[in-house]
Design a protein around this motif. Structure first.
Motif, PDB file in Angstrom:
ATOM      1  N   ALA A   1       0.845  -1.204   0.000  1.00 37.93           N
ATOM      2  CA  ALA A   1       0.000   0.000   0.000  1.00 37.93           C
ATOM      3  C   ALA A   1       0.873   1.244   0.000  1.00 37.93           C
ATOM      4  CB  ALA A   1      -0.923  -0.012   1.225  1.00 37.93           C
ATOM      5  N   GLU A   2       1.891   1.252   0.844  1.00 39.27           N
ATOM      6  CA  GLU A   2       2.782   2.409   0.924  1.00 39.27           C
ATOM      7  C   GLU A   2       3.512   2.618  -0.399  1.00 39.27           C
ATOM      8  OE1 GLU A   2       3.276   4.878   2.891  1.00 39.27           O
ATOM      9  OE2 GLU A   2       5.093   5.602   1.892  1.00 39.27           O
ATOM     10  N   LYS A   3       4.016   1.534  -0.963  1.00 37.38           N
ATOM     11  CA  LYS A   3       4.778   1.671  -2.213  1.00 37.38           C
ATOM     12  C   LYS A   3       3.914   2.171  -3.363  1.00 37.38           C
ATOM     13  CE  LYS A   3       8.605  -1.312  -1.209  1.00 37.38           C
ATOM     14  NZ  LYS A   3       9.643  -0.294  -1.427  1.00 37.38           N
ATOM     15  N   LEU A   4       2.633   1.818  -3.336  1.00 40.39           N
ATOM     16  CA  LEU A   4       1.752   2.273  -4.411  1.00 40.39           C
ATOM     17  C   LEU A   4       1.031   3.566  -4.025  1.00 40.39           C
ATOM     18  CD1 LEU A   4       0.210  -1.200  -5.328  1.00 40.39           C
ATOM     19  CD2 LEU A   4       1.894   0.078  -6.672  1.00 40.39           C
ATOM     20  N   ASP A   5       1.357   4.089  -2.841  1.00 44.11           N
ATOM     21  CA  ASP A   5       0.688   5.277  -2.309  1.00 44.11           C
ATOM     22  C   ASP A   5      -0.834   5.109  -2.308  1.00 44.11           C
ATOM     23  OD1 ASP A   5       0.221   7.732  -1.223  1.00 44.11           O
ATOM     24  OD2 ASP A   5       0.513   8.864  -3.091  1.00 44.11           O
ATOM     25  N   LEU A   6      -1.284   3.973  -1.770  1.00 46.95           N
ATOM     26  CA  LEU A   6      -2.721   3.720  -1.658  1.00 46.95           C
ATOM     27  C   LEU A   6      -3.114   3.651  -0.186  1.00 46.95           C
ATOM     28  CD1 LEU A   6      -3.224   0.880  -4.301  1.00 46.95           C
ATOM     29  CD2 LEU A   6      -3.809   3.317  -4.512  1.00 46.95           C
ATOM     30  N   PRO A   7      -4.366   4.007   0.129  1.00 47.70           N
ATOM     31  CA  PRO A   7      -4.835   3.820   1.503  1.00 47.70           C
ATOM     32  C   PRO A   7      -4.936   2.336   1.848  1.00 47.70           C
ATOM     33  CG  PRO A   7      -6.448   5.049   0.182  1.00 47.70           C
ATOM     34  CD  PRO A   7      -5.372   4.619  -0.747  1.00 47.70           C
ATOM     35  N   GLN A   8      -4.798   2.030   3.152  1.00 48.71           N
ATOM     36  CA  GLN A   8      -4.823   0.628   3.568  1.00 48.71           C
ATOM     37  C   GLN A   8      -5.962   0.364   4.536  1.00 48.71           C
ATOM     38  OE1 GLN A   8      -0.850   0.540   5.275  1.00 48.71           O
ATOM     39  NE2 GLN A   8      -1.681   0.501   7.352  1.00 48.71           N
ATOM     40  N   TYR A   9      -6.590  -0.793   4.371  1.00 46.10           N
ATOM     41  CA  TYR A   9      -7.655  -1.258   5.259  1.00 46.10           C
ATOM     42  C   TYR A   9      -7.192  -2.620   5.769  1.00 46.10           C
ATOM     43  CZ  TYR A   9     -10.318   2.481   3.142  1.00 46.10           C
ATOM     44  OH  TYR A   9     -10.734   3.722   2.733  1.00 46.10           O
TER      45      TYR A   9
END
Ligand SMILES: Cc1cc2nc3c(=O)[nH]c(=O)nc-3n(C[C@H](O)[C@H](O)[C@H](O)COP(=O)(O)OP(=O)(O)OC[C@H]3O[C@@H](n4cnc5c(N)ncnc54)[C@H](O)[C@@H]3O)c2cc1C
Ligand SMILES: Cc1cc2nc3c(=O)[nH]c(=O)nc-3n(C[C@H](O)[C@H](O)[C@H](O)COP(=O)(O)OP(=O)(O)OC[C@H]3O[C@@H](n4cnc5c(N)ncnc54)[C@H](O)[C@@H]3O)c2cc1C
Lengths: 318, 262
Positions: free
Chosen positions: B133-141
């Motif tokens: 998630a961090e590497k793709l700059d996406l929010p995480q659930y």
């Protein structure tokens, strides 16, 4: 001076016990390093008052109303900014759901190593050596991160004891930072479960029921005994299917780790996935009809026989 | 809607031994199975396929025999399988694993939702999902026990905490890691099993993903395992409580009170 940071986690307006346990452990291994508790809170919160009783050298405090119900993304933004500016040598988190979610996100942005769910920590010169269990706790390994900083670890809750230490007053270093709120995510208020698992994790006395002790009358009696001796009723995984119980009461690898002074296992066979959850229990009593049940190998007291009859005996005589 | 499900293959048993001479783990001869939590991730994806006609891509990084896990995902109903395999990927820690998975997600053209199991049952870190998630700059659930996607690009989830739950919602695309409480995985159907063997599996290595040798495998891993050992359990002395249940219970209470435990 090189610093060990501990991220102070909170839920329901309370500091999570795992953070306090980490402060005590970090001081024990610090060997000249400064132990800093990092608190992110809103203006209505004052976690520093709890944290300072445990005697970190310093409290790094960020008070900002944008930190109310902050998402992992927002907390990461703040912690990464602080870490890039102050360059701690080591950052520790409780291996809670929150810690295990935040720490890798921060690790990814700081491009460093993270050791998960540790059972022990020490420094060999400058290197943090973290002991990590794997394969359902059947194997231990020691892991280091020699080339990247900060060194990071999450540590299994209730592995170390939190000890109050009033020997010196920690310095409170309140810093103003911009809190970059991630607009993509909204976090609602936390909802407590009916029986707070925290009480399982920190309970001093536990009565644990397994598949050999799952009748309605046993559950009723177990609750009665629990009331009498100030214990909490917990279960092995199969019983989480019963309406009375949920994952919150489950002990074991995919449930909760407990560390009570006394646990009484009724009708539990002792699968490794269960046993890892009770290895920090001080006194283990087990009752099972099978004289060869593996649970007996990890028990100080055993009774081979019927769980309900034994429970009756306890209720009658306690 | 497109969903990528990340899968890990793990040893069938956690009863692994250490080679007394080399001090390495003896994993030879133990066959691999899909990580149990990842089956819940597949089920979550397939429910979105049933509901919205989502396309489901199963993704794994590992040696060629990880194909087995991709076939299982396709037998359950995944549309495609992608295997990331190369000698260069070996010895990856969670950071280097996530680097490869994130690059593969981009190579596949991204997705609305990228699903993970809550953790792998062998190494047990649970770090790969948040790292991707961090590497793709996406929010995480993470650690979700409830998960809903709406057709207008929103995600609504319940994260299970140690002592409660919290609702988290927001915009897609996103990453989610799932708990076993989320769903009851379906079984593979004979028809899908048959179909799964007709499908090709796409294989990528570091060149296909445009990754530098320094980012992957051991070279891209900041952590080093310096020692592996079997814990020596301090054997507990077990005392048998004799007599009838009542006598045994009485006996126990006496002993516990003598030791001020109760
Ligand atoms: C990845 C994974 C994770 C897991 N995580 C967990 C976890 O976190 N927690 C967990 O508990 N399990 C977990 N399990 C499941 C675990 O392997 C066992 O299946 C489970 O612990 C068994 O529960 P039990 O002891 O209650 O039931 P059983 O193994 O069925 O044992 C019941 C026992 O009751 C005894 N008995 C029967 N009748 C009586 C009676 N009248 N009086 C007294 N004794 C009686 C029997 O002799 C038997 O020993 C996990 C499994 C996997 C694969
Ligand atoms: C004994 C041992 C201990 C280790 N300890 C650490 C440690 O403390 N820190 C560290 O950084 N590394 C550690 N590693 C390395 C780590 O196991 C590997 O990096 C592994 O590739 C991913 O980590 P994981 O197994 O913990 O997966 P997790 O992060 O627990 O997996 C979570 C989810 O990510 C997905 N996933 C995981 N691996 C893959 C894959 N190969 N392909 C596709 N999807 C995947 C799955 O959905 C899975 O459910 C350790 C390895 C061993 C053998």
């Amino acid at each position: 001076m090189s610093e060990i940071w501990i991220y102070v986690e909170n839920h329901f307006n309370r500091v999570d016990p795992s953070s306090l346990q980490l402060i005590t452990k970090a001081k024990e291994i610090a060997n000249g390093r400064q132990v800093t508790a990092v608190i992110l809170e809103d203006h209505d919160q004052d976690f520093e008052n709890t944290v300072k009783q445990y005697g970190p050298n310093q409290i790094l405090l960020v008070k900002n109303d944008n930190l109310k119900n902050a998402s992992d993304e927002t907390i990461t933004n703040v912690l990464v900014d602080l870490a890039q500016e102050q360059k701690p040598d080591t950052i520790l988190f409780g291996a809670t759901v929150t810690g295990r979610s935040l720490a890798p996100r921060i690790q990814g942005r700081l491009k460093t190593g993270l050791t998960a769910d540790c059972l022990d920590l020490r420094f060999d010169d400058d290197l943090l050596v973290a002991t990590k269990p794997s394969y359902g706790d059947n194997i231990m390994c020691e892991i280091t991160c020699p080339k990247n900083k900060p060194q990071m670890a999450t540590v299994r809750p209730n592995t170390f004891e939190a000890v109050v230490d009033g020997s010196s007053e920690p310095k409170i270093n309140e810093v103003e930072v911009t809190v970059d709120v991630d607009p993509r995510v909204t976090v609602s208020d936390e909802q407590g479960s009916v029986s707070n698992t925290r009480s399982i994790g920190t309970a001093k006395r536990i009565i644990a029921l397994g598949r050999g002790a799952q009748s309605e009358s046993i559950i009723k009696k177990a609750n009665e005994l629990a009331g009498k001796i100030g214990a909490i009723v917990a279960v092995s995984r199969p019983l989480t299917d019963l309406p009375e119980f949920s994952h919150e009461q489950q002990i074991g690898q995919s449930g909760n780790t407990v560390a009570p002074d006394l646990i009484i296992n009724l009708g539990i066979s002792g699968a490794v996935q269960y046993v890892v959850g009770i290895q920090n229990a001080k006194t283990v009593v087990s009752v099972n009809t099978d004289p060869k049940a593996p649970i007996f190998d990890v028990s100080q007291y055993k009774y081979v026989g019927d769980a309900e009859a034994f429970l009756d005996g306890l209720i009658e005589n306690v | 809607m497109k969903i990528i499900v990340c899968l890990k293959q793990v040893p069938e048993t956690n009863n692994v031994k250490i080679d007394p001479v080399t001090h390495n783990l003896q994993r030879n001869g133990i066959s691999g199975v899909i990580n149990s939590f990842d089956v819940n991730a597949i089920e979550a994806a397939l429910e979105l396929k049933d509901r919205y006609g989502a396309e489901v891509v199963a993704l794994t990084m590992g040696p060629p025999d990880y194909e087995k896990t991709l076939r299982l995902a396709m037998a359950m109903g995944a549309n495609e399988g992608v295997l990331l395999s190369s000698r260069g990927f070996a010895g990856a820690d969670t950071l280097a694993t996530a680097t490869v998975l994130a690059a593969a997600v981009n190579k596949i053209g991204g997705a609305d939702l990228i699903l993970f199991g809550r953790q792998a049952v062998d190494a047990d870190t649970g770090q790969v999902g948040p790292l991707v998630a961090e590497k793709l700059d996406l929010p995480q659930y993470t650690y979700v026990s409830k998960l809903n996607l709406s057709s207008d690009g929103q995600i609504d989830a319940v994260r299970m905490l140690d002592g409660g739950t919290v609702r988290v919602n927001g915009d897609l695309p996103a990453v989610a890691t799932v708990r076993s409480e989320l769903n009851e995985p379906r079984y593979a159907t004979p028809r899908n099993i048959k179909l799964s063997f007709k499908k090709d599996i796409v294989v990528y290595d570091e060149k296909d993903l445009d990754l530098d040798d320094s980012e992957i495998g051991q070279a891209g891993s900041p952590t080093i395992v310096t020692k592996v050992y079997t814990p020596t359990a301090t054997p507990k002395v077990t005392e048998t409580l004799e007599g009838s249940a009542k006598e045994a219970a009485q006996n126990l209470l006496t002993k516990l009170s003598e030791k001020s435990i109760l």
